[in-house]
Motif scaffolding. Structure first.
Motif, PDB file in Angstrom:
ATOM      1  N   TYR A 135       0.829  -1.193   0.000  1.00 42.73           N
ATOM      2  CA  TYR A 135       0.000   0.000   0.000  1.00 42.73           C
ATOM      3  C   TYR A 135       0.870   1.252   0.000  1.00 42.73           C
ATOM      4  CZ  TYR A 135      -3.911  -3.012   1.437  1.00 42.73           C
ATOM      5  OH  TYR A 135      -4.886  -3.978   1.508  1.00 42.73           O
ATOM      6  N   THR A 136       0.362   2.298  -0.640  1.00 48.25           N
ATOM      7  CA  THR A 136       0.976   3.617  -0.530  1.00 48.25           C
ATOM      8  C   THR A 136      -0.109   4.586  -0.091  1.00 48.25           C
ATOM      9  OG1 THR A 136       2.273   5.316  -1.671  1.00 48.25           O
ATOM     10  CG2 THR A 136       0.678   4.130  -3.003  1.00 48.25           C
ATOM     11  N   VAL A 137       0.196   5.386   0.917  1.00 42.55           N
ATOM     12  CA  VAL A 137      -0.787   6.278   1.535  1.00 42.55           C
ATOM     13  C   VAL A 137      -0.837   7.596   0.776  1.00 42.55           C
ATOM     14  CG1 VAL A 137      -1.385   7.563   3.619  1.00 42.55           C
ATOM     15  CG2 VAL A 137      -0.439   5.246   3.798  1.00 42.55           C
ATOM     16  N   ASN A 138      -2.015   7.941   0.276  1.00 40.63           N
ATOM     17  CA  ASN A 138      -2.152   9.257  -0.345  1.00 40.63           C
ATOM     18  C   ASN A 138      -2.274  10.292   0.764  1.00 40.63           C
ATOM     19  OD1 ASN A 138      -3.445  11.681  -1.538  1.00 40.63           O
ATOM     20  ND2 ASN A 138      -3.249  10.467  -3.397  1.00 40.63           N
ATOM     21  N   ALA A 139      -1.184  10.984   1.000  1.00 36.86           N
ATOM     22  CA  ALA A 139      -1.103  11.905   2.124  1.00 36.86           C
ATOM     23  C   ALA A 139      -1.640  13.291   1.793  1.00 36.86           C
ATOM     24  CB  ALA A 139       0.341  12.003   2.613  1.00 36.86           C
ATOM     25  N   SER A 140      -2.346  13.404   0.667  1.00 32.44           N
ATOM     26  CA  SER A 140      -3.058  14.645   0.373  1.00 32.44           C
ATOM     27  C   SER A 140      -4.531  14.539   0.761  1.00 32.44           C
ATOM     28  CB  SER A 140      -2.949  14.997  -1.115  1.00 32.44           C
ATOM     29  OG  SER A 140      -1.630  15.384  -1.432  1.00 32.44           O
ATOM     30  N   ILE A 141      -5.051  13.319   0.858  1.00 31.32           N
ATOM     31  CA  ILE A 141      -6.445  13.132   1.251  1.00 31.32           C
ATOM     32  C   ILE A 141      -6.547  12.467   2.622  1.00 31.32           C
ATOM     33  CG2 ILE A 141      -6.750  10.886   0.137  1.00 31.32           C
ATOM     34  CD1 ILE A 141      -9.514  11.821  -0.784  1.00 31.32           C
ATOM     35  N   PRO A 184      -7.656   5.732  10.490  1.00 27.07           N
ATOM     36  CA  PRO A 184      -8.074   5.523   9.100  1.00 27.07           C
ATOM     37  C   PRO A 184      -7.586   4.217   8.499  1.00 27.07           C
ATOM     38  CG  PRO A 184      -6.273   7.089   9.181  1.00 27.07           C
ATOM     39  CD  PRO A 184      -6.651   6.800  10.616  1.00 27.07           C
ATOM     40  N   PHE A 185      -6.725   3.510   9.203  1.00 24.28           N
ATOM     41  CA  PHE A 185      -6.150   2.260   8.676  1.00 24.28           C
ATOM     42  C   PHE A 185      -6.597   1.037   9.480  1.00 24.28           C
ATOM     43  CE2 PHE A 185      -2.981   5.740   8.159  1.00 24.28           C
ATOM     44  CZ  PHE A 185      -3.195   5.962   6.826  1.00 24.28           C
ATOM     45  N   ALA A 186      -7.622   1.194  10.322  1.00 21.28           N
ATOM     46  CA  ALA A 186      -8.081   0.081  11.146  1.00 21.28           C
ATOM     47  C   ALA A 186      -8.572  -1.085  10.299  1.00 21.28           C
ATOM     48  CB  ALA A 186      -9.191   0.561  12.092  1.00 21.28           C
ATOM     49  N   TRP A 187      -9.129  -0.790   9.137  1.00 20.99           N
ATOM     50  CA  TRP A 187      -9.661  -1.853   8.272  1.00 20.99           C
ATOM     51  C   TRP A 187      -8.567  -2.811   7.812  1.00 20.99           C
ATOM     52  CZ3 TRP A 187      -7.933  -2.364   3.229  1.00 20.99           C
ATOM     53  CH2 TRP A 187      -7.198  -1.281   2.717  1.00 20.99           C
ATOM     54  N   ILE A 188      -7.333  -2.331   7.700  1.00 18.44           N
ATOM     55  CA  ILE A 188      -6.240  -3.195   7.285  1.00 18.44           C
ATOM     56  C   ILE A 188      -5.905  -4.175   8.413  1.00 18.44           C
ATOM     57  CG2 ILE A 188      -3.813  -3.297   6.594  1.00 18.44           C
ATOM     58  CD1 ILE A 188      -4.162  -0.548   5.339  1.00 18.44           C
ATOM     59  N   ARG A 189      -5.804  -3.641   9.613  1.00 17.92           N
ATOM     60  CA  ARG A 189      -5.463  -4.498  10.742  1.00 17.92           C
ATOM     61  C   ARG A 189      -6.585  -5.469  11.087  1.00 17.92           C
ATOM     62  NH1 ARG A 189      -2.274   0.017  11.507  1.00 17.92           N
ATOM     63  NH2 ARG A 189      -3.890   1.440  12.217  1.00 17.92           N
ATOM     64  N   ALA A 190      -7.819  -5.089  10.769  1.00 17.96           N
ATOM     65  CA  ALA A 190      -8.959  -5.978  11.042  1.00 17.96           C
ATOM     66  C   ALA A 190      -8.971  -7.153  10.076  1.00 17.96           C
ATOM     67  CB  ALA A 190     -10.256  -5.206  10.937  1.00 17.96           C
ATOM     68  N   LEU A 229      -3.942   4.239  -1.379  1.00 24.67           N
ATOM     69  CA  LEU A 229      -5.051   4.463  -0.450  1.00 24.67           C
ATOM     70  C   LEU A 229      -5.463   5.925  -0.569  1.00 24.67           C
ATOM     71  CD1 LEU A 229      -3.712   2.491   2.659  1.00 24.67           C
ATOM     72  CD2 LEU A 229      -5.012   1.648   0.676  1.00 24.67           C
ATOM     73  N   GLU A 230      -6.531   6.160  -1.326  1.00 25.78           N
ATOM     74  CA  GLU A 230      -6.957   7.531  -1.607  1.00 25.78           C
ATOM     75  C   GLU A 230      -8.438   7.669  -1.234  1.00 25.78           C
ATOM     76  OE1 GLU A 230      -6.143  10.636  -5.219  1.00 25.78           O
ATOM     77  OE2 GLU A 230      -7.661   9.111  -5.566  1.00 25.78           O
ATOM     78  N   TYR A 231      -8.684   7.717   0.068  1.00 24.36           N
ATOM     79  CA  TYR A 231     -10.050   7.789   0.556  1.00 24.36           C
ATOM     80  C   TYR A 231     -10.150   8.797   1.695  1.00 24.36           C
ATOM     81  CZ  TYR A 231      -8.000   4.394   3.859  1.00 24.36           C
ATOM     82  OH  TYR A 231      -7.185   3.755   4.754  1.00 24.36           O
ATOM     83  N   LYS A 232     -11.389   9.169   1.997  1.00 24.17           N
ATOM     84  CA  LYS A 232     -11.665  10.109   3.080  1.00 24.17           C
ATOM     85  C   LYS A 232     -11.901   9.320   4.365  1.00 24.17           C
ATOM     86  CE  LYS A 232     -13.903  13.274  -0.171  1.00 24.17           C
ATOM     87  NZ  LYS A 232     -15.191  13.900  -0.577  1.00 24.17           N
ATOM     88  N   ALA A 233     -11.097   9.598   5.367  1.00 24.20           N
ATOM     89  CA  ALA A 233     -11.203   8.855   6.621  1.00 24.20           C
ATOM     90  C   ALA A 233     -12.480   9.219   7.373  1.00 24.20           C
ATOM     91  CB  ALA A 233      -9.990   9.137   7.501  1.00 24.20           C
ATOM     92  N   THR A 234     -13.137   8.210   7.905  1.00 28.26           N
ATOM     93  CA  THR A 234     -14.328   8.430   8.725  1.00 28.26           C
ATOM     94  C   THR A 234     -14.125   7.963  10.161  1.00 28.26           C
ATOM     95  OG1 THR A 234     -15.280   6.280   8.123  1.00 28.26           O
ATOM     96  CG2 THR A 234     -15.837   8.163   6.720  1.00 28.26           C
ATOM     97  N   GLN A 235     -12.957   7.403  10.458  1.00 25.43           N
ATOM     98  CA  GLN A 235     -12.667   6.866  11.785  1.00 25.43           C
ATOM     99  C   GLN A 235     -11.407   7.510  12.335  1.00 25.43           C
ATOM    100  OE1 GLN A 235     -12.393   2.602  11.346  1.00 25.43           O
ATOM    101  NE2 GLN A 235     -14.120   2.521   9.933  1.00 25.43           N
TER     102      GLN A 235
END
Length: 261
Positions: free
Chosen positions: A3-9, A255-261, A246-252
């Motif tokens: 994964y690469t984190v889009n650090a603009s969003i 923002p990366f909990a879904w990966i660890r889950a 990973l280019e999404y708007k965090a709602t939690q």
């Protein structure tokens, strides 16, 4: 999965220069950015500060957008924007300079909105010329230019994979350019009604990059109903071997909990 984190969003609660380190602290070794400056040609010390932030964080800058205008105001790129070609081409030089220092090899060139009073063909001709210039510039460092269909921008003419692929084919036919590739953002393609499984089946090996967000909402995977894990697996089985952006708007809060889950 790489994964690469889009650090603009993502990580937007932090100043831009703190986000590469935050991505590293969250367990990632790669980031990507939209153009991180408000103008096409920033001051040298601003560029140095950005480069240092990435280097000091110990992450790889895997992708960088060319300057796209005033994104919050609705601009979506200069590639086809008649009258701003000198600005775009000056930005290409800055982008390549950053890439040479950071080892970046993928560069997203947002096509640009249609302009009232300008013939679409004139915009498309300019876009092909500008993309050819950008592609030749990044080819010197082994780079690829990415062309992305977008959603949510009514004046933006590339909405499906076929739209972008037609431009890519024109670059091959007219200029012999081989290093402009489709950026397959599964969110944008899906909400625009494109047949994502068919796009993957036909073109996965030629994707320049993949980005993901769930729909509806453009939030974390698992918050909507897109089969993102299946689409990623199918793309990889079809020959795609690059990062997943990973280019999404965090709602939690995480923002990366879904990966660890």
């Amino acid at each position: 999965m790489s994964y690469t984190v889009n650090a603009s969003i993502l990580l937007t609660e932090l100043p831009i220069l703190e986000r590469p380190a935050a991505a590293n602290a969250a367990g990632f070794n790669a980031v990507e950015f939209w153009w991180p400056f408000p103008i096409a040609v920033p001051a040298a010390d601003e560029v140095d500060a950005f480069v240092s932030a990435v280097q000091d964080a110990g992450v790889q800058l895997t992708g960088l957008n060319f300057f796209a205008g005033d994104m919050p105001a609705g601009d979506r790129g200069l590639v086809s924007w008649t009258g701003r070609q000198d600005e775009f081409r000056a930005n290409v030089d800055v982008v390549v300079g950053i890439a040479e220092r950071l080892g970046t090899r993928a560069f997203n060139a947002l096509y640009g909105n249609r302009i009232e009073g300008v013939e679409p063909r004139a915009q498309d001709d300019l876009a092909v010329e500008n993309l050819a210039i950008a592609a030749r510039a990044v080819a010197r460092i082994g780079g690829v230019v990415l062309l992305e269909p977008l959603s949510g921008a009514p004046a933006y003419p590339l909405t499906t994979a076929a739209d972008a692929l037609a431009v890519i084919q024109r670059l091959k036919d007219e200029h012999g350019i081989e290093n402009v590739k489709l950026l397959a953002d599964f969110y944008h393609l899906a909400v625009n009604g494109d047949d994502v499984p068919a796009v993957i089946a036909g073109h996965a090996a030629d994707f320049g990059h993949i980005q993901i967000a769930d729909a509806p909402g453009r939030s974390e995977p698992g918050t909507g109903d897109l089969p993102l894990a299946q689409w990623i697996a199918d793309a990889q089985a079809g020959g795609y071997a690059g990062y997943i952006g990973l280019e999404y708007k965090a709602t939690q809060n995480d923002p990366f909990a879904w990966i660890r889950a």
